[in-house]
Design a protein around this motif. Structure first.
Motif, PDB file in Angstrom:
ATOM      1  N   THR A 264     130.709 -59.365  24.008  1.00  0.00           N
ATOM      2  CA  THR A 264     131.283 -60.538  24.681  1.00  0.00           C
ATOM      3  C   THR A 264     132.779 -60.385  24.910  1.00  0.00           C
TER       4      THR A 264
ATOM      5  N   GLN B 170     128.709 -58.192  30.791  1.00  0.00           N
ATOM      6  CA  GLN B 170     128.549 -58.082  29.344  1.00  0.00           C
ATOM      7  C   GLN B 170     128.758 -56.639  28.920  1.00  0.00           C
TER       8      GLN B 170
ATOM      9  N   SER C 142     116.589 -61.829  26.416  1.00  0.00           N
ATOM     10  CA  SER C 142     115.877 -61.273  27.575  1.00  0.00           C
ATOM     11  C   SER C 142     115.898 -59.752  27.567  1.00  0.00           C
TER      12      SER C 142
ATOM     13  N   TYR D  33     128.196 -53.506  25.766  1.00  0.00           N
ATOM     14  CA  TYR D  33     127.046 -53.026  25.005  1.00  0.00           C
ATOM     15  C   TYR D  33     127.526 -52.072  23.910  1.00  0.00           C
TER      16      TYR D  33
ATOM     17  N   LYS E 178     126.601 -61.031  20.898  1.00  0.00           N
ATOM     18  CA  LYS E 178     125.572 -62.070  20.860  1.00  0.00           C
ATOM     19  C   LYS E 178     124.233 -61.417  21.166  1.00  0.00           C
ATOM     20  N   TRP E 179     123.175 -62.059  20.728  1.00  0.00           N
ATOM     21  CA  TRP E 179     121.833 -61.526  20.936  1.00  0.00           C
ATOM     22  C   TRP E 179     121.336 -61.934  22.308  1.00  0.00           C
ATOM     23  N   ASP E 180     120.988 -60.936  23.111  1.00  0.00           N
ATOM     24  CA  ASP E 180     120.426 -61.180  24.440  1.00  0.00           C
ATOM     25  C   ASP E 180     118.904 -61.097  24.301  1.00  0.00           C
TER      26      ASP E 180
ATOM     27  N   VAL F 204     124.574 -57.648  22.813  1.00  0.00           N
ATOM     28  CA  VAL F 204     125.486 -57.337  23.928  1.00  0.00           C
ATOM     29  C   VAL F 204     126.880 -57.807  23.560  1.00  0.00           C
TER      30      VAL F 204
END
Length: 421
Positions: free
Chosen positions: A78, A31, A71, A33, A67-69, A76
């Motif tokens: 894509t 991924q 965890s 950032y 997209k929203w990570d 992050v």
């Protein structure tokens, strides 16, 4: 003085390229950032470590998906900034290229080791043979020492026997003549002793001379041997120098070859990068322009509908009785798209075709002919090099040509039609 940085070896470069190929194949970090530069600007880093600050389209939208990570509690990336297929193939090509150089270098080092080993073995064998020859000759000379000593001892014994026999005969002779105990007797005895002493001295002197001769022979052998050893050493040093010079020549030739191959590799990669960049830029421009065209067409349709609703008159085809766009609006939209080289909306094309009975010409004939000649020439050059382009490769080349030469979308579409793509 700054320490010169060590250049990586071809084997290290091959291993690095292979590791990068595996990294690409494995999906990198998985991924991307985002990093805030300031309050308004961002930097995007993809899953392979490539970064860019050019992250927005002209309309302000972001070029790269996110997209929203949950965890990690952050956004992050894509999207990849590179064509992973091309990057992987490039890494494999680099690995094969540098591995070839590494294999050549290893082969050169092996030949050099064999050459040096042969020189060392020949030198050791010649030196050993010379020392053995000297030792053999000196051994033969030393074998004469016991013989010379034995001969001297036998000669001395014989001289003593002769002295005793002479003394006995002399005593008997003097006694027979009544001269025993006289001065004559003493004088005769002294003379006999002197003869014996002289004979013994001569024997010992001859022995010593012979032994000195042996020493001189040994020294001559050693002197000649040392000269031979010096000649062997000089020949060895010359062979080492010749081997070093040959090694330098081979290293220079290999460096020239490696530089030429690296230059060719760079040129190939540069050409590929230019093509990829042009293709990517064309795709981005095409996608953006398509969005803008769709928006403009929608706005034009809305404007036409409003004019039609307000009663603005213009000739209309009976087949278009159910549409809200008039032929004058369709012509304006088509003309605007002709001027900017983009495709008009299908509704405008349909109204035009239904009204006039034929489709409008959207492309520039001269531009299409020129582009067609250029593309056919490129296809023929590829054939001469043993390459057979398929429709996909031709289409990609047309995209690159379009980005480099400013060919319009309409011209590009007509060109692909004429080329049967």
């Amino acid at each position: 003085m700054a320490k010169k940085k060590r250049q990586p070896t071809p084997q290290e470069l091959a291993d690095s390229a292979g590791a990068y190929a595996e990294y690409i194949k494995g999906g990198g970090s998985g991924q991307g950032y985002w990093t805030a530069i300031d309050d308004k600007n961002w930097k995007y880093t993809d899953q392979y470590g490539n970064s860019t600050t050019d992250v927005k389209n002209p309309d302000g939208s972001y070029k790269y998906g996110s997209k929203w990570d949950s965890s990690a509690g952050k956004w992050v990336g894509t999207d990849s900034l590179i064509d992973t297929k091309s990057a992987y193939e490039e890494a494999i090509r680099n690995q094969q290229f540098y591995q070839g150089l590494a294999d050549q270098q290893a082969e050169a080092e092996r030949r050099e080791a064999e050459r040096r080993s042969a020189i060392e073995e020949a030198y050791a064998a010649q030196r050993r043979a010379e020392l053995e020859r000297q030792q053999a000759q000196i051994g033969q000379i030393n074998n004469l020492r016991p013989e010379y000593n034995q001969q001297a001892e036998m000669t001395a014994q014989q001289a003593y026997i002769n002295k005793m026999l002479a003394e006995k005969g002399l005593n008997e002779k003097l006694a027979a003549n009544g001269l025993s105990g006289t001065g004559v007797s003493e004088s005769a005895k002294i003379s006999n002793e002197n003869n014996y002493g002289n004979s013994l001295n001569q024997t010992l002197q001859a022995r010593d001379d012979a032994l000195r001769g042996l020493e001189n022979q040994i020294q001559a052998v050693q002197s000649g041997g040392n000269a031979n050893l010096s000649a062997i050493e000089a020949a060895y040093q010359q062979q080492v120098l010749n081997a070093l010079e040959q090694q330098r020549q081979e290293e220079w030739q290999m460096k020239q070859y490696q530089d030429a191959m690296a230059q060719q590799q760079w040129q190939n990669q540069f050409a590929q990068n230019q093509f990829n960049t042009a293709n990517s830029q064309w795709q981005q421009q095409f996608d953006y322009q398509r969005q803008q065209d769709a928006l403009a067409a929608q706005q034009a349709l809305q404007a036409a509908a409003l004019r039609s609703y307000s009663g603005s008159g213009s000739k209309s085809s009976a087949s278009n009785a159910g549409t809200t766009m008039k032929i004058s609006d369709a012509e304006k939209i088509i003309k605007a798209n002709q001027e900017n080289g983009t495709l008009p909306p299908q509704e405008a094309l349909d109204i035009y075709s239904n009204y006039y009975g034929f489709s409008p010409t959207l492309y520039n004939e001269d531009s299409v002919k020129q582009a067609q000649s250029y593309v056919r020439q490129a296809i023929n050059q590829a054939k001469q090099q043993g390459l057979q382009w398929d429709n996909k490769q031709i289409a990609e080349y047309i995209k690159a040509y379009q980005a480099a030469r400013g060919l319009s979308d309409n011209d590009a579409i007509e060109l692909m039609k004429r080329l049967g793509i």
